[in-house]
Write a protein that holds these residues in place. Sequence first.
Motif, short mmCIF file in Angstrom:
data_model
loop_
_atom_site.label_atom_id
_atom_site.label_comp_id
_atom_site.label_asym_id
_atom_site.label_seq_id
_atom_site.Cartn_x
_atom_site.Cartn_y
_atom_site.Cartn_z
N LYS A 52 0.83 -1.21 0.00
CA LYS A 52 0.00 0.00 0.00
C LYS A 52 0.86 1.25 0.00
O LYS A 52 0.55 2.23 -0.65
N GLU A 53 1.97 1.20 0.77
CA GLU A 53 2.83 2.37 0.89
C GLU A 53 4.03 2.34 -0.04
O GLU A 53 4.66 3.35 -0.28
N GLY A 54 4.35 1.14 -0.57
CA GLY A 54 5.51 1.01 -1.45
C GLY A 54 6.82 1.20 -0.71
O GLY A 54 7.80 1.65 -1.30
N LEU A 55 6.83 0.85 0.58
CA LEU A 55 8.02 1.03 1.40
C LEU A 55 8.44 -0.29 2.05
O LEU A 55 7.62 -1.19 2.22
N PRO A 56 9.72 -0.39 2.43
CA PRO A 56 10.16 -1.60 3.13
C PRO A 56 9.32 -1.83 4.38
O PRO A 56 8.90 -0.88 5.05
N SER A 57 9.05 -3.10 4.65
CA SER A 57 8.19 -3.46 5.78
C SER A 57 8.61 -4.82 6.31
O SER A 57 9.14 -5.65 5.55
N PRO A 58 8.37 -5.10 7.58
CA PRO A 58 8.67 -6.44 8.10
C PRO A 58 7.85 -7.50 7.38
O PRO A 58 6.71 -7.26 6.97
#
Length: 81
Positions: A31-37
């Motif tokens: 959804k955010e297009g960012l690195p995530s766990p």
Amino acid sequence: FKMNTCMFFMENNNGDSLATSEQMLMGINMKEGLPSPIPSLIQSQIESLGKLHQDLPKPNEVGRKIGIRKKKKILKIKTKI
């Protein structure tokens, strides 16, 4: 969370290395297009697989840097004769 995987090696009949497949994987929040766990269920499965493979020999090819070398710029000097 980042994970480096080495999936296969291809050799010819003489045992010469022809190709390898190595990937760097990481969790991404779509959804955010960012690195995530990575979700905990998936991470625990990855960790279990890692423990099963921890005593296997590490291939020499793992972690090698790859890239396309930049062409050197050649300075062209115009001279009058």
